[in-house]
Design an enzyme around this catalytic site. Structure first.
Site, mmCIF file in Angstrom:
data_model
loop_
_atom_site.group_PDB
_atom_site.id
_atom_site.type_symbol
_atom_site.label_atom_id
_atom_site.label_comp_id
_atom_site.label_asym_id
_atom_site.label_seq_id
_atom_site.Cartn_x
_atom_site.Cartn_y
_atom_site.Cartn_z
ATOM 1 C CG PHE A 117 -1.824 1.213 1.258
ATOM 2 C CD1 PHE A 117 -2.915 1.323 0.421
ATOM 3 C CD2 PHE A 117 -1.536 2.248 2.131
ATOM 4 C CE1 PHE A 117 -3.718 2.455 0.446
ATOM 5 C CE2 PHE A 117 -2.331 3.382 2.168
ATOM 6 C CZ PHE A 117 -3.432 3.484 1.323
ATOM 7 C CB ILE A 118 3.201 2.735 2.465
ATOM 8 C CG1 ILE A 118 2.134 2.953 3.543
ATOM 9 C CG2 ILE A 118 4.224 3.871 2.495
ATOM 10 C CD1 ILE A 118 2.640 2.898 4.962
ATOM 11 C CG ASP A 127 6.322 -6.413 -2.676
ATOM 12 O OD1 ASP A 127 5.927 -7.530 -2.269
ATOM 13 O OD2 ASP A 127 5.947 -5.338 -2.175
ATOM 14 C CG LEU A 148 4.704 -9.995 -5.727
ATOM 15 C CD1 LEU A 148 4.470 -10.651 -7.080
ATOM 16 C CD2 LEU A 148 4.096 -8.611 -5.685
ATOM 17 N N GLY A 159 2.049 -7.562 -0.662
ATOM 18 C CA GLY A 159 1.816 -6.642 -1.774
ATOM 19 C C GLY A 159 1.257 -7.374 -2.983
ATOM 20 C CB ALA A 218 10.516 -4.609 2.225
ATOM 21 C CB ALA A 219 8.271 -3.754 7.234
ATOM 22 C CB SER A 229 7.013 1.506 13.240
ATOM 23 O OG SER A 229 5.807 1.244 13.924
ATOM 24 C CE1 TYR A 242 6.575 -3.588 12.149
ATOM 25 C CE2 TYR A 242 5.699 -1.993 13.718
ATOM 26 C CZ TYR A 242 6.070 -2.337 12.424
ATOM 27 O OH TYR A 242 5.936 -1.421 11.412
ATOM 28 C CE LYS A 245 9.781 -0.607 10.633
ATOM 29 N NZ LYS A 245 10.005 -0.819 9.199
#
Length: 165
Positions: A13-14, A33, A35, A38, A74-75, A117, A142, A146
């Protein structure tokens, strides 16, 4: 043209919106990506897609070839999931960031932007905007990963002669 930009997580999305904005600004854009979250249809027309993971050194080498700037999106993005799958979260969010940074450095990339984040900050007792000077005290794997990735990019990026953004 302004150069070639790589957006990791560019089918998310981002990431896909960043690809759109970069293309509108006159950049050539490449997305990396795997996928897993995404979607190929999110990648805008005119954006090259490399299907691969930030954990795959060869995919990263190909993706970083000729790149002027990396925008690392990517995360794994799940606080609850990071507790249940803390090793996988650390692999993608910390080790994937370090591998991406290393591949960018080896390719001579001079600019590296990483999405962090809100999860790196301590919980605030008030529902107000939290400034960047708010205490850092993540409460999930998480957030810990980050924060470690963020600190690593800040430390290593300077040592790798990348320009501050």
């Amino acid at each position: 043209m302004k150069g070639l930009a790589l957006v990791t997580g560019g089918a998310g999305f981002i990431g896909s919106h960043i690809c759109d904005a970069l293309i509108a600004e006159g950049w050539h854009v490449r997305a990396l990506d795997d996928l897993s979250v995404g979607r190929r249809e999110n990648v805008p027309a005119g954006c090259e897609l490399i299907t691969g993971s930030v954990l795959d050194d060869e995919a990263l080498r190909l993706a970083c070839e000729g790149v002027d700037a990396v925008l690392h999106e990517a995360a794994r993005v799940s606080i609850r999931g990071s507790v249940e799958r803390f090793c996988e979260d650390a692999e993608t969010n910390l080790v994937g960031t370090l591998r991406t940074l290393r591949a960018a450095s080896r390719a001579g990339v001079r600019r590296f932007v990483m999405a962090s984040s809100m999860a790196v900050y301590a919980d605030s007792p008030e529902r107000v905007p939290v400034s960047e000077s708010h205490p850092l005290d993540p409460t999930s794997p998480y957030g810990i990963n980050k924060l470690a990735a963020e600190r690593s990019v800040m430390l290593l990026g300077g040592q790798l002669a990348m320009e501050p953004v």
